[in-house]
Design an enzyme around this catalytic site. Structure first.
Site, mmCIF file in Angstrom:
data_model
loop_
_atom_site.group_PDB
_atom_site.id
_atom_site.type_symbol
_atom_site.label_atom_id
_atom_site.label_comp_id
_atom_site.label_asym_id
_atom_site.label_seq_id
_atom_site.Cartn_x
_atom_site.Cartn_y
_atom_site.Cartn_z
ATOM 1 N N CYS A 115 -101.926 -27.584 4.140
ATOM 2 C CA CYS A 115 -100.940 -27.478 5.225
ATOM 3 C C CYS A 115 -100.962 -26.113 5.907
ATOM 4 C CB CYS A 115 -99.541 -27.744 4.688
ATOM 5 S SG CYS A 115 -99.409 -29.347 3.917
ATOM 6 N N HIS A 262 -94.897 -25.897 10.393
ATOM 7 C CA HIS A 262 -95.690 -27.009 9.876
ATOM 8 C C HIS A 262 -94.756 -28.189 9.669
ATOM 9 C CE1 HIS A 262 -97.796 -29.670 7.325
ATOM 10 N NE2 HIS A 262 -97.118 -29.337 6.251
ATOM 11 N N ASN A 292 -96.552 -36.118 8.493
ATOM 12 C CA ASN A 292 -97.114 -34.814 8.113
ATOM 13 C C ASN A 292 -98.639 -34.918 8.203
ATOM 14 O OD1 ASN A 292 -98.153 -32.628 6.687
ATOM 15 N ND2 ASN A 292 -96.628 -32.722 5.052
HETATM 16 O O1 UT7 Z 1 -96.694 -30.491 3.618
HETATM 17 C C1 UT7 Z 1 -96.804 -29.789 2.429
HETATM 18 C C2 UT7 Z 1 -95.499 -29.449 1.892
HETATM 19 N N1 UT7 Z 1 -94.780 -30.654 1.583
HETATM 20 C C3 UT7 Z 1 -93.480 -30.632 1.585
HETATM 21 O O2 UT7 Z 1 -92.910 -29.622 1.901
HETATM 22 C C4 UT7 Z 1 -92.757 -31.856 1.124
HETATM 23 C C5 UT7 Z 1 -91.559 -31.445 0.327
HETATM 24 N N2 UT7 Z 1 -90.839 -32.542 -0.312
HETATM 25 C C6 UT7 Z 1 -90.222 -33.510 0.362
HETATM 26 O O3 UT7 Z 1 -90.317 -33.598 1.563
HETATM 27 C C7 UT7 Z 1 -89.332 -34.452 -0.403
HETATM 28 O O4 UT7 Z 1 -89.236 -34.005 -1.732
HETATM 29 C C8 UT7 Z 1 -89.821 -35.918 -0.377
HETATM 30 C C9 UT7 Z 1 -89.601 -36.502 1.000
HETATM 31 C C10 UT7 Z 1 -91.267 -36.010 -0.772
HETATM 32 C C11 UT7 Z 1 -89.007 -36.750 -1.387
HETATM 33 O O5 UT7 Z 1 -87.645 -36.635 -1.099
HETATM 34 P P1 UT7 Z 1 -86.617 -36.324 -2.265
HETATM 35 O O6 UT7 Z 1 -85.282 -36.328 -1.663
HETATM 36 O O7 UT7 Z 1 -87.053 -35.055 -2.966
HETATM 37 O O8 UT7 Z 1 -86.772 -37.595 -3.195
HETATM 38 P P2 UT7 Z 1 -87.207 -37.664 -4.720
HETATM 39 O O9 UT7 Z 1 -88.638 -37.403 -4.876
HETATM 40 O O10 UT7 Z 1 -86.252 -36.862 -5.552
HETATM 41 O O11 UT7 Z 1 -86.958 -39.187 -5.033
HETATM 42 C C12 UT7 Z 1 -85.634 -39.755 -4.998
HETATM 43 C C13 UT7 Z 1 -85.737 -41.234 -5.333
HETATM 44 C C14 UT7 Z 1 -86.533 -41.525 -6.591
HETATM 45 O O12 UT7 Z 1 -85.904 -42.621 -7.243
HETATM 46 P P3 UT7 Z 1 -84.913 -42.369 -8.495
HETATM 47 O O13 UT7 Z 1 -85.743 -41.675 -9.529
HETATM 48 O O14 UT7 Z 1 -83.805 -41.517 -7.961
HETATM 49 O O15 UT7 Z 1 -84.507 -43.753 -8.869
HETATM 50 C C15 UT7 Z 1 -87.868 -41.963 -6.085
HETATM 51 O O16 UT7 Z 1 -88.540 -42.840 -6.966
HETATM 52 O O17 UT7 Z 1 -86.415 -41.933 -4.282
HETATM 53 C C16 UT7 Z 1 -87.505 -42.690 -4.825
HETATM 54 N N3 UT7 Z 1 -88.573 -42.730 -3.821
HETATM 55 C C17 UT7 Z 1 -88.606 -43.619 -2.824
HETATM 56 N N4 UT7 Z 1 -87.795 -44.637 -2.511
HETATM 57 C C18 UT7 Z 1 -88.111 -45.355 -1.414
HETATM 58 C C19 UT7 Z 1 -89.630 -41.885 -3.696
HETATM 59 N N5 UT7 Z 1 -90.368 -42.226 -2.626
HETATM 60 C C20 UT7 Z 1 -89.751 -43.301 -2.069
HETATM 61 C C21 UT7 Z 1 -90.008 -44.096 -0.946
HETATM 62 N N6 UT7 Z 1 -89.182 -45.102 -0.646
HETATM 63 N N7 UT7 Z 1 -91.077 -43.861 -0.145
#
Ligand code: UT7
Length: 335
Positions: A115, A262, A292
């Site tokens: 990135c 980014h 992204n």
């Molecule tokens: O570009 C390089 C740098 N990248 C970034 O900066 C990305 C940084 N991170 C993020 O943008 C976020 O962490 C994400 C968008 C990737 C994820 O969001 P989050 O709010 O941190 O969600 P999480 O990973 O904590 O997941 C929450 C819940 C989980 O379920 P449980 O364990 O709470 O039951 C996941 O399994 O959401 C679930 N989940 C989804 N549900 C529906 C994860 N992905 C999905 C999905 N659809 N696509």
């Protein structure tokens, strides 16, 4: 010593639009979850059967950037290509650009900083121009993510975020030291390498071994991201890199005319916007439409901001990136 400045910008996005609803037909996800957590409404994914690839998309963006720069391909002295999704394991995409655009046998360097790749690429180009070694440099960021994503519920935490596309910039020598790229700032922290990673195929995760094992649980060749961990580091490093750039140039946050972050997550951009007290007009986001696109995200956003007349001569433009590595950095420009 000289400064460098950007004199041409171009972008290319594959035509095929993939909406959140399209994804929810492939995996257990929803438009609501994706929009709420990331801001993404749709992204472009290369359609199977087309010729597009990182190098091909990069070449298309580069042709536009060169044309807009008023130069020709024969004026370009060096190529920098940033991607995490090269067409081939080796050689890199830079040499493909030299060939595809039928350029002179100029040097071609591939940058592997995910990135942060475009910010690193701009910094490399800036150094070559500063010293006078080269006058005109083409910097490309391009990604073909969709071919390497796991399009099932197991991969949903990563797959819904990434999109394909390319952006390019032509840099040239600027004699006025108060204009153009004022400074670039690069960082890395490799201890977090495995928090956002594709481990194979590589020398450590070699294809024959993976194929021989035929292990359905081996996901080493799909991207892995510890999303929450990455998110927490991103907001800190974005802020630090912006502050470092401003401080170096005796600027304040009030001096920022346009911030191009980014496009990692709309929530990250909004956090930074709030922290620096910037208005909606001072921060450019297009993650809603493209997802992204890692190394391509800043040059695509920069191109669109410029196309929409949002960047004018004399504006202080800040580019900032954070991603896998971890790597991060910023570029401060007096446009
Ligand atoms: O570009 C390089 C740098 N990248 C970034 O900066 C990305 C940084 N991170 C993020 O943008 C976020 O962490 C994400 C968008 C990737 C994820 O969001 P989050 O709010 O941190 O969600 P999480 O990973 O904590 O997941 C929450 C819940 C989980 O379920 P449980 O364990 O709470 O039951 C996941 O399994 O959401 C679930 N989940 C989804 N549900 C529906 C994860 N992905 C999905 C999905 N659809 N696509």
């Amino acid at each position: 010593m000289y400064n460098s400045k950007i004199i041409g910008l171009g972008k290319y996005l594959p035509e095929n639009i993939v909406t959140n609803d399209d994804l929810s037909r492939m995996m257990d996800t929803s438009d609501e979850w994706i929009q709420e957590r990331t801001g993404i409404k749709e992204r472009r994914w290369i359609k199977e059967g087309t010729d597009d690839s990182s190098a091909v998309m990069g070449a298309k963006a580069a042709e536009i950037a060169i044309e807009r720069s008023g130069l020709t391909k024969d004026d370009i002295d060096f190529i920098v290509f940033a991607t995490l999704s090269p067409d081939m394991y080796f050689p890199g995409c830079g040499v493909q650009i030299q060939d595809m655009l039928d350029m002179r046998t100029v040097g071609a360097l591939d940058v592997r900083n995910q990135c942060s790749g475009f910010v690193y690429g701009i910094s490399v180009a800036d150094q070559f121009i500063k010293t006078g070694m080269y006058k005109n440099i083409l910097v490309i960021g391009a990604e073909f993510h969709s071919g390497g994503l796991e399009k099932s519920t197991r991969g949903r935490g990563v797959t819904v975020i990434f999109g394909d596309g390319a952006g390019a910039a032509v840099l040239t020598r600027e004699e006025d030291k108060t204009k153009g790229i004022l400074s670039t700032h690069l960082h890395s922290e490799g201890k977090h390498a495995k928090e956002l990673v594709v481990e194979g195929p590589s020398i450590m995760h070699w294809v024959p071994e993976i194929l021989e094992a035929n292990d359905p649980d081996d996901v080493s060749y799909y991207p892995y991201m510890n999303g929450t961990f990455v998110f927490k580091h991103a907001v800190v490093r974005f802020s630090e890199a912006i502050m470092e750039g401003l401080k170096t140039n005796n600027l304040n946050k009030e001096d920022i005319d346009m911030l191009i972050p980014h496009q990692a997550n709309l929530r990250i951009s909004q956090f930074i916007q709030k922290k620096f007290g910037l208005s909606d007009d001072q921060v450019f986001n297009n993650i809603q439409r493209y997802g992204n696109t890692t190394a391509a995200s800043i040059p695509i956003a920069l191109t669109e901001a410029w196309e929409q007349g949002k960047i004018k001569e004399g504006d202080k433009v800040v580019l900032v990136a954070f991603g896998s590595g971890f790597t991060w950095g910023s570029v401060i420009i007096n446009w």
